[in-house]
Design an enzyme around this catalytic site. Structure first.
Site, PDB file in Angstrom:
ATOM      1  N   ILE A   1       3.690   4.699   1.995  1.00 31.96           N
ATOM      2  CA  ILE A   1       4.446   5.554   1.049  1.00 31.96           C
ATOM      3  C   ILE A   1       5.166   4.729  -0.019  1.00 31.96           C
TER       4      ILE A   1
ATOM      5  N   ARG B   1       7.338  -0.078   6.530  1.00 30.81           N
ATOM      6  CA  ARG B   1       7.247  -1.213   7.466  1.00 30.81           C
ATOM      7  C   ARG B   1       8.376  -2.211   7.240  1.00 30.81           C
TER       8      ARG B   1
ATOM      9  N   SER C   1      -3.733  -4.611   0.231  1.00 31.05           N
ATOM     10  CA  SER C   1      -4.676  -4.008  -0.716  1.00 31.05           C
ATOM     11  C   SER C   1      -5.093  -4.930  -1.859  1.00 31.05           C
TER      12      SER C   1
ATOM     13  N   SER D   1     -12.519   2.427  -0.057  1.00 32.00           N
ATOM     14  CA  SER D   1     -12.480   1.781  -1.376  1.00 32.00           C
ATOM     15  C   SER D   1     -13.862   1.454  -1.919  1.00 32.00           C
TER      16      SER D   1
ATOM     17  N   GLU E   1     -14.463  -1.181  -3.258  1.00 30.62           N
ATOM     18  CA  GLU E   1     -14.708  -2.597  -2.930  1.00 30.62           C
ATOM     19  C   GLU E   1     -15.750  -2.722  -1.818  1.00 30.62           C
TER      20      GLU E   1
ATOM     21  N   TYR F   1     -11.051  -8.219   2.360  1.00 28.47           N
ATOM     22  CA  TYR F   1     -10.531  -6.855   2.135  1.00 28.47           C
ATOM     23  C   TYR F   1     -11.664  -5.845   2.205  1.00 28.47           C
TER      24      TYR F   1
ATOM     25  N   LYS G   1     -12.174  -2.780   4.879  1.00 25.15           N
ATOM     26  CA  LYS G   1     -12.281  -1.365   4.480  1.00 25.15           C
ATOM     27  C   LYS G   1     -13.546  -0.725   5.044  1.00 25.15           C
TER      28      LYS G   1
ATOM     29  N   ARG H   1       1.555   0.793 -10.813  1.00 27.96           N
ATOM     30  CA  ARG H   1       0.639  -0.184 -10.226  1.00 27.96           C
ATOM     31  C   ARG H   1       1.383  -1.510 -10.011  1.00 27.96           C
TER      32      ARG H   1
ATOM     33  N   PHE I   1      -2.141  -6.642  -9.900  1.00 26.51           N
ATOM     34  CA  PHE I   1      -3.458  -6.106 -10.250  1.00 26.51           C
ATOM     35  C   PHE I   1      -3.676  -6.238 -11.758  1.00 26.51           C
TER      36      PHE I   1
ATOM     37  N   THR J   1      -4.819  -4.521 -14.361  1.00 24.22           N
ATOM     38  CA  THR J   1      -4.382  -3.587 -15.419  1.00 24.22           C
ATOM     39  C   THR J   1      -2.888  -3.743 -15.712  1.00 24.22           C
ATOM     40  N   ARG J   2      -2.110  -3.832 -14.643  1.00 27.25           N
ATOM     41  CA  ARG J   2      -0.652  -3.912 -14.829  1.00 27.25           C
ATOM     42  C   ARG J   2      -0.254  -5.300 -15.314  1.00 27.25           C
TER      43      ARG J   2
HETATM   44  P1  NAP Z   1      -0.380  -0.586  -2.609  1.00 32.79           P
HETATM   45  O1  NAP Z   1       0.437  -0.163  -3.795  1.00 32.79           O
HETATM   46  O2  NAP Z   1      -0.700  -2.020  -2.403  1.00 32.79           O
HETATM   47  O3  NAP Z   1       0.353  -0.024  -1.291  1.00 32.79           O
HETATM   48  C1  NAP Z   1      -0.008  -0.472  -0.027  1.00 32.79           C
HETATM   49  C2  NAP Z   1       0.959   0.129   0.973  1.00 32.79           C
HETATM   50  O4  NAP Z   1       0.617  -0.341   2.290  1.00 32.79           O
HETATM   51  C3  NAP Z   1       2.427  -0.280   0.755  1.00 32.79           C
HETATM   52  O5  NAP Z   1       3.241   0.838   0.979  1.00 32.79           O
HETATM   53  C4  NAP Z   1       2.645  -1.326   1.830  1.00 32.79           C
HETATM   54  O6  NAP Z   1       3.984  -1.465   2.240  1.00 32.79           O
HETATM   55  C5  NAP Z   1       1.813  -0.732   2.951  1.00 32.79           C
HETATM   56  N1  NAP Z   1       1.550  -1.682   4.024  1.00 32.79           N
HETATM   57  C6  NAP Z   1       1.145  -2.977   3.928  1.00 32.79           C
HETATM   58  N2  NAP Z   1       1.068  -3.532   5.153  1.00 32.79           N
HETATM   59  C7  NAP Z   1       1.420  -2.585   6.055  1.00 32.79           C
HETATM   60  C8  NAP Z   1       1.558  -2.556   7.454  1.00 32.79           C
HETATM   61  N3  NAP Z   1       1.310  -3.641   8.210  1.00 32.79           N
HETATM   62  N4  NAP Z   1       1.959  -1.405   8.054  1.00 32.79           N
HETATM   63  C9  NAP Z   1       2.235  -0.306   7.301  1.00 32.79           C
HETATM   64  N5  NAP Z   1       2.125  -0.273   5.950  1.00 32.79           N
HETATM   65  C10 NAP Z   1       1.736  -1.395   5.328  1.00 32.79           C
HETATM   66  O7  NAP Z   1      -1.783   0.206  -2.606  1.00 32.79           O
HETATM   67  P2  NAP Z   1      -2.216   1.513  -3.424  1.00 32.79           P
HETATM   68  O8  NAP Z   1      -2.799   1.097  -4.716  1.00 32.79           O
HETATM   69  O9  NAP Z   1      -1.131   2.518  -3.380  1.00 32.79           O
HETATM   70  O10 NAP Z   1      -3.446   1.986  -2.516  1.00 32.79           O
HETATM   71  C11 NAP Z   1      -3.241   2.851  -1.407  1.00 32.79           C
HETATM   72  C12 NAP Z   1      -4.412   2.694  -0.448  1.00 32.79           C
HETATM   73  O11 NAP Z   1      -5.628   2.986  -1.127  1.00 32.79           O
HETATM   74  C13 NAP Z   1      -4.595   1.287   0.127  1.00 32.79           C
HETATM   75  O12 NAP Z   1      -5.097   1.438   1.421  1.00 32.79           O
HETATM   76  C14 NAP Z   1      -5.652   0.665  -0.767  1.00 32.79           C
HETATM   77  O13 NAP Z   1      -6.330  -0.348  -0.076  1.00 32.79           O
HETATM   78  C15 NAP Z   1      -6.519   1.876  -1.041  1.00 32.79           C
HETATM   79  N6  NAP Z   1      -7.255   1.879  -2.301  1.00 32.79           N
HETATM   80  C16 NAP Z   1      -6.599   1.669  -3.465  1.00 32.79           C
HETATM   81  C17 NAP Z   1      -7.305   1.738  -4.656  1.00 32.79           C
HETATM   82  C18 NAP Z   1      -6.622   1.533  -5.985  1.00 32.79           C
HETATM   83  O14 NAP Z   1      -7.333   1.307  -6.979  1.00 32.79           O
HETATM   84  N7  NAP Z   1      -5.302   1.636  -6.061  1.00 32.79           N
HETATM   85  C19 NAP Z   1      -8.686   2.029  -4.655  1.00 32.79           C
HETATM   86  C20 NAP Z   1      -9.300   2.259  -3.418  1.00 32.79           C
HETATM   87  C21 NAP Z   1      -8.577   2.199  -2.248  1.00 32.79           C
HETATM   88  P3  NAP Z   1       5.018  -2.465   1.459  1.00 32.79           P
HETATM   89  O15 NAP Z   1       5.353  -1.749   0.175  1.00 32.79           O
HETATM   90  O16 NAP Z   1       6.143  -2.602   2.376  1.00 32.79           O
HETATM   91  O17 NAP Z   1       4.253  -3.725   1.177  1.00 32.79           O
HETATM   92  O1  G4F Z   2      -7.074  -5.412 -10.525  1.00 38.29           O
HETATM   93  P1  G4F Z   2      -7.823  -6.140  -9.475  1.00 38.29           P
HETATM   94  O2  G4F Z   2      -7.077  -7.162  -8.686  1.00 38.29           O
HETATM   95  O3  G4F Z   2      -8.488  -5.028  -8.575  1.00 38.29           O
HETATM   96  P2  G4F Z   2      -9.751  -5.044  -7.575  1.00 38.29           P
HETATM   97  O4  G4F Z   2     -10.031  -6.392  -7.062  1.00 38.29           O
HETATM   98  O5  G4F Z   2     -10.868  -4.329  -8.264  1.00 38.29           O
HETATM   99  O6  G4F Z   2      -9.190  -4.169  -6.364  1.00 38.29           O
HETATM  100  C1  G4F Z   2      -8.459  -2.963  -6.579  1.00 38.29           C
HETATM  101  O7  G4F Z   2      -9.361  -1.888  -6.597  1.00 38.29           O
HETATM  102  C2  G4F Z   2     -10.055  -1.658  -5.364  1.00 38.29           C
HETATM  103  C3  G4F Z   2     -11.015  -0.486  -5.603  1.00 38.29           C
HETATM  104  O8  G4F Z   2     -12.227  -0.968  -6.115  1.00 38.29           O
HETATM  105  C4  G4F Z   2      -9.040  -1.371  -4.294  1.00 38.29           C
HETATM  106  F1  G4F Z   2      -9.674  -1.081  -3.116  1.00 38.29           F
HETATM  107  C5  G4F Z   2      -8.123  -2.564  -4.129  1.00 38.29           C
HETATM  108  O9  G4F Z   2      -7.131  -2.274  -3.145  1.00 38.29           O
HETATM  109  C6  G4F Z   2      -7.427  -2.831  -5.460  1.00 38.29           C
HETATM  110  O10 G4F Z   2      -6.580  -1.746  -5.734  1.00 38.29           O
HETATM  111  O11 G4F Z   2      -9.068  -6.900 -10.146  1.00 38.29           O
HETATM  112  C7  G4F Z   2      -9.983  -6.218 -10.980  1.00 38.29           C
HETATM  113  C8  G4F Z   2     -10.903  -7.229 -11.651  1.00 38.29           C
HETATM  114  C9  G4F Z   2     -11.571  -8.223 -10.687  1.00 38.29           C
HETATM  115  O12 G4F Z   2     -12.923  -8.350 -11.048  1.00 38.29           O
HETATM  116  C10 G4F Z   2     -10.839  -9.538 -10.963  1.00 38.29           C
HETATM  117  O13 G4F Z   2     -11.627 -10.706 -10.735  1.00 38.29           O
HETATM  118  O14 G4F Z   2     -10.134  -8.005 -12.564  1.00 38.29           O
HETATM  119  C11 G4F Z   2     -10.543  -9.367 -12.439  1.00 38.29           C
HETATM  120  N1  G4F Z   2      -9.468 -10.254 -12.915  1.00 38.29           N
HETATM  121  C12 G4F Z   2      -9.596 -11.167 -13.914  1.00 38.29           C
HETATM  122  N2  G4F Z   2      -8.455 -11.829 -14.053  1.00 38.29           N
HETATM  123  C13 G4F Z   2      -8.232 -10.333 -12.405  1.00 38.29           C
HETATM  124  C14 G4F Z   2      -7.575 -11.336 -13.135  1.00 38.29           C
HETATM  125  N3  G4F Z   2      -7.613  -9.639 -11.425  1.00 38.29           N
HETATM  126  C15 G4F Z   2      -6.314  -9.941 -11.157  1.00 38.29           C
HETATM  127  N4  G4F Z   2      -5.675  -9.250 -10.195  1.00 38.29           N
HETATM  128  N5  G4F Z   2      -5.644 -10.944 -11.825  1.00 38.29           N
HETATM  129  C16 G4F Z   2      -6.239 -11.668 -12.823  1.00 38.29           C
HETATM  130  O15 G4F Z   2      -5.623 -12.543 -13.408  1.00 38.29           O
END
Ligand code: NAP
Ligand code: G4F
Length: 328
Positions: free
Chosen positions: A9, A33, A82, A127, A129, A151, A155, A186, A190, A192-193
Site C-alpha cells: 500500500i 512492512r 519491484s 508483470s 518483465e 525479478y 514474477k 512513481r 525508475f 520515467t520519474r
Molecule cells: P512499488 O512502488 O515499488 O511498491 C512496492 C511495494 O511493496 C511497497 O509498498 C513496498 O513497501 C512493498 N514491499 C516491499 N517488500 C515487502 C515485503 N517484504 N513485505 C511487504 N511489502 C513489501 O511498486 P509499484 O510500482 O506500486 O508496483 C506494485 C506491484 O506491481 C509490484 O508487485 C510490482 O512488482 C508490480 N508491477 C509494477 C509495474 C509498474 O510498472 N509499476 C508493472 C508490472 C507489475 P515499502 O514502501 O516499505 O518499500
Molecule cells: O523504469 P525501469 O527501471 O523499469 P523496468 O525495468 O521496465 O521495470 C518496471 O516495469 C516492469 C513492467 O514491465 C515492472 F514489473 C517493474 O516492477 C518496474 O516497475 O527501466 C525501463 C527501461 C529499462 O530498459 C532500463 O534499462 O529504462 C532503461 N534505463 C535506461 N537508463 C534505465 C536507465 N532505467 C533506470 N531505472 N535508470 C536508468 O538510468
C-alpha cells in the site's frame, strides 16, 4: 461494505488502488512492512480512512494475523521488490519477497477462507518483465515467458503459483500481467520519474544534466491510475483469470527524453544527456508492447491517458515540486 486488503500500500499502485476502493465505498486495509516505516505516516496522512496493519510478505504468521483482523473479501497482492536493476544485486531477497512472498500470501489467504474458498478473491501483480526476451510481438496472455532478471523469474513463479491456486483449490485468483505504468507517484529510481525529475531540475537551473543507461529499450508505458482500475475489474468477474493490461503502444527511452524536455521548453535534449555503463543491466529487456484485447473485451477496460499526456503530467508535477523546493 466490501473489505479489501492491499499489500504494497505504500507503493505507487497501492496508493492509487486504496483511493479507488475507498471511492467505491470499500473498507480498506493496508499491509505496511518494517519497524517504524516512515511511509506509514505518509499513507495515514494521505488516506486517513485506510487501516494500516504491520506485516511482511516473508513472514506467513504476520500475514495470517493481518488477514484475520482485516477479514477481507478481496486481497490485492502488490507488495514486491519491484526494481529490476536492484534484483541482480539482491537476487535472494528478491526471490524471498517477490516469488515466495506470493506463495505465503496465497497460502495464508486459502487458510483464512477455510472451508469456503469463495469467501475471498485474490489479485496478483504480475508483470510484463516475465516476457523478457520476447517471443512474440505484441505480447498476449499466451506468449511464452522468457524472463531476463531475478525479478522477472520471481514474477513468473508468482504468476504460476496464482494459476495453481485457482486450478488446485478453485480460488478466485487473477493474475494481471501489467506493462509499465507510471505517475507523479512513481519511485525516483525508475526511468520515467528519474527523467521527469531531472528535466524539471535542469529547466529550473538546479541540475546540469542527467546520466542514464540504455536509451534504445522500448516500453509500453501507461498511467498507474488506469491500471489499478483494471485490477479491480478483474476481481469483479465471475471467475479468476489472467489479463494483459497495456496501451498497445511502445516508445524508446530516447522518445521519453525528447517529449519530457520539450514539455519543459528544451528542444536540444541531447546536450543534457550522458550515459554511464553503471546504469546498464546484465541482461536487457529490449522491447515490450502488450496486446490488451482480452482486458478490453472482458473487463471493458481501456487506458485513458496517452504517452505524451503521461510524460507531461509527470514533468509538470516535478516542475511544481522542484519550484516549491527552490522557494524554501
Ligand atoms: P512499488 O512502488 O515499488 O511498491 C512496492 C511495494 O511493496 C511497497 O509498498 C513496498 O513497501 C512493498 N514491499 C516491499 N517488500 C515487502 C515485503 N517484504 N513485505 C511487504 N511489502 C513489501 O511498486 P509499484 O510500482 O506500486 O508496483 C506494485 C506491484 O506491481 C509490484 O508487485 C510490482 O512488482 C508490480 N508491477 C509494477 C509495474 C509498474 O510498472 N509499476 C508493472 C508490472 C507489475 P515499502 O514502501 O516499505 O518499500
Ligand atoms: O523504469 P525501469 O527501471 O523499469 P523496468 O525495468 O521496465 O521495470 C518496471 O516495469 C516492469 C513492467 O514491465 C515492472 F514489473 C517493474 O516492477 C518496474 O516497475 O527501466 C525501463 C527501461 C529499462 O530498459 C532500463 O534499462 O529504462 C532503461 N534505463 C535506461 N537508463 C534505465 C536507465 N532505467 C533506470 N531505472 N535508470 C536508468 O538510468
Amino acid at each position: 461494505m466490501t473489505r479489501a486488503l492491499i499489500t504494497g500500500i505504500t507503493g505507487q499502485d497501492g496508493l492509487y488502488l486504496a483511493e479507488l476502493l475507498h471511492s467505491k465505498g470499500y473498507e480498506v486495509f493496508g499491509l505496511v512492512r518494517g519497524q517504524n516505516n516512515p511511509k506509514f505516516d505518509m499513507v495515514q496522512q494521505l488516506l486517513p480512512e485506510v487501516k494500516l496493519l504491520t506485516g511482511d510478505l516473508t513472514d506467513v504468521s504476520s500475514l495470517t494475523r493481518v488477514l484475520n483482523i482485516a477479514q477481507p473479501d478481496e486481497v490485492y497482492n502488490l507488495g514486491a521488490i519491484s526494481f529490476v536493476a536492484y534484483s541482480w544485486e539482491n537476487a535472494s531477497l528478491t526471490t524471498d519477497v517477490t516469488a515466495k512472498g506470493v506463495l505465503n500470501i496465497l497460502e495464508a489467504t486459502r487458510l483464512y477462507a477455510g472451508n469456503d474458498i469463495s469467501k475471498v478473491r485474490f489479485y496478483q501483480a504480475s508483470s510484463s518483465e516475465m516476457y523478457g526476451k520476447v517471443q512474440q510481438v505484441p505480447q498476449t496472455e499466451e506468449t511464452l515467458l522468457w524472463p531476463r532478471s531475478p525479478y522477472g523469474v520471481a514474477k513468473v513463479y508468482g504468476h504460476y503459483m496464482t494459476i495453481n491456486y485457482r486450478e488446485s483449490y478453485g480460488m478466485h485468483a487473477s493474475s494481471g500481467i501489467l506493462f509499465n505504468h507510471e505517475s507523479p507517484r512513481r519511485g525516483p529510481e525508475f526511468v520515467t520519474r528519474k527523467v521527469s525529475r531531472a528535466v524539471a531540475r535542469i529547466a529550473l537551473g538546479m541540475q546540469d544534466d542527467i546520466t542514464l543507461g540504455n536509451l534504445d529499450a522500448k516500453r509500453d508505458w501507461g498511467f498507474a491510475g488506469d491500471y489499478v482500475d483494471a485490477m479491480w475489474r478483474m476481481l469483479q468477474q465471475p471467475e479468476g483469470d489472467d489479463y494483459v493490461v497495456a496501451t498497445g503502444e511502445t516508445h524508446s527511452i530516447e522518445e521519453l527524453l525528447q517529449v519530457a524536455f520539450r514539455v519543459a521548453g528544451i528542444e536540444n535534449w541531447r546536450d543534457y544527456v550522458k550515459q554511464d555503463p553503471r546504469f546498464m543491466r546484465p541482461a536487457e529487456v529490449d522491447l515490450l508492447i502488450g496486446d490488451p484485447t482480452k482486458a478490453q473485451e472482458k473487463l471493458g477496460w481501456t487506458p485513458t491517458v496517452g504517452f505524451e499526456q503521461l510524460v507531461e503530467m509527470m514533468v509538470n508535477s516535478d516542475l511544481a515540486e522542484q519550484s516549491a523546493l527552490l522557494k524554501k
